[in-house]
Design a protein around this motif. Sequence first.
Motif: not given
Length: 497
Positions: A115-120, A195-198, A200-210
Amino acid sequence: MAQQRYWVIFKDKPAAGPGPLVSAAALEKRRLQNLPPAQPSDQPVHPAYLDSLAQKGFTVTSVSKWLNAAVVAANPAQVKSLEQSSFVRELKPITGYFTPTQTSTPYKPQYVSKALTQLKPEAILAAGLTGRGVKVGVIDAGFFEAPKKAGLQPIFENGRLKAFRDFVTPALSQTYHKRETYMDSHGTDVLLCLAGSDPKARVLSGFASEADFYLARTDQSNRESRVEEEYFVRALEWMDSLGVQLVNSSLGYGTGFDKPEENYRPEQMDGSSYIARAVQMAVEQKGMMLVIAAGNDGSNKKWQVVNTPADAAGVLTVGATDYSTWSKQGYSSIGPTFLPYLKPDVVCFAASGTSFSAPVITGLAACLLEANPALSPQQLTSIIQKSSHLYPFGNNYVGYGVPDAGKALELALGLATPNVVNAMIRVTGKTFSFMTSAVSGIQENGGIVLYRKASPTRVIHQQKLSSRLKKIVVKRLPGETHTTMQVGPKVMELVWQ
C-alpha cells in the motif's frame, strides 16, 4: 415493558463559567486553523438536568457535551414522560451497531508495504517526514499486545504513546496483555498500518512512525451493543480535549444487530445519524480531521453501501483497491447514490479489509500535517483528493482514486497547484477507440480499467482489461452517460452525447 436506549437531547446549557473549558493544546489547534477558541459545544451539560433524570429513576450511561445529550434506557411510558419534561428538547432512539470493518481473511503485515508503494512514498521518505509532533487518535476494537509488535515497539519505548483509554472496560485502560474478544488485536493491526516501523528488519508498514498516539477502545466484538455508539462519541470528545488533530477509525454502524428490527437501513446512510453528526462537528467546529474506513459490504447485495460514520460530510472515507489494477476490491463498500457529496473519497490497497487501507491514508495525512501544521481538515482532505489518480473524475466505487504522496506533499507546501492532466472527451456515436502505444507505465500505474457510469459519479460496471492491449474499443452500454478510462497514468473521461 421493554426498554430501548435513547439520546435525551437537552433544550439548553448553563452559561459558561470563567476560564477555558478545553486544554491549551486544543486551543492552539483552533488558533492555527482560525477557529473560535470558545465554543458552546465545549460547555458541559447542565448538571441539574442530569439530576432530574436521576430523580426520575433513570441511569445515565453516557453524557455528550457536543450533542448536549445523555443516554438512558426507557420504556414507552417513560419515553412519553421524558418528552413532556421541560428540560428535554427531543428524544432520539439509538439504533445500529458497531462492527470492525474486517473480513475473515487474516491480516498479513507484508501486504501493507504494498500500500505504501502504491502511494509512491519517495518524496515523503526523502523529506524525512514521519508525522513527528502530530497528535493522532485511533478509535478501534482493541490493542492487544501492541507493545510486543516489532513494528510498534519504538512508539512505546520512545514515549510516543501518550494516552490509552478503554471505554468498554475502563479497568483495562493502559493494559495491553488482556484479551476479552478475538478482535482485540484489530487495533494493533490498524496501528501497524498507520505507524509500523521495525528498524531492525528495516520494514516500514506505516507513514506516521514518529507521531504521538492517543488510543481508545470502544468496541467489544462478542456482543453487538448500541452502547458502543456512546463510547465512540465520548472517545472523540476525550481526544479533542487533549488537542488531537487527526483521528483514524475502522469502526462503523450498519446491519447485523441482535435485534433485526433495530438495524439501520441502507437509505439511512445519509450523514444524519448521531455518530455522523458528532464526527462532522469534530471536523467543522473542532478542527479535527477524521479518516474512516468505508466498510466491507461491497459484495453484500442487501447492503453494499458505506456504513456510518463513513457517510458523514467532511470526513475522509477510504475504500480498498486491489494491487495490480487499482480497481475496487469486491468487498469494499460503495457510496450511496443519494448523497450530495462523493463517498468514498479515496482508496488504496488492502488485502483483507478497508480497516487496513484507512490507516495508510491517515499516516500520509500525519506527514502532511507535520510539513504544514496550519492545514485545516478541509484543506487536508482536498489536498489528498486532488493528489489522487482519477481526480477530478471521482466515482462511488473508488472516489478520486489512489493518492500520490509526492503530489500531496507539493500541494501541502504550496509548491504546486492542482495540475489536472486528466482529460474530458465528448463522444458522439456509440463507440470510442484509443491506441495505448503512446502511453508508458501502464502496468506500474494500475493497468487498464473502465468505470462505466450512469451519471458523472454512479458506476454501473467496473471493467478490468489486459494491460497488454494495443487498442481499446469502448462500446457504449445502455444507460451509460459517462465512462472513466484509466490507462495506467493517463485518465480520460468520456461523455457520451
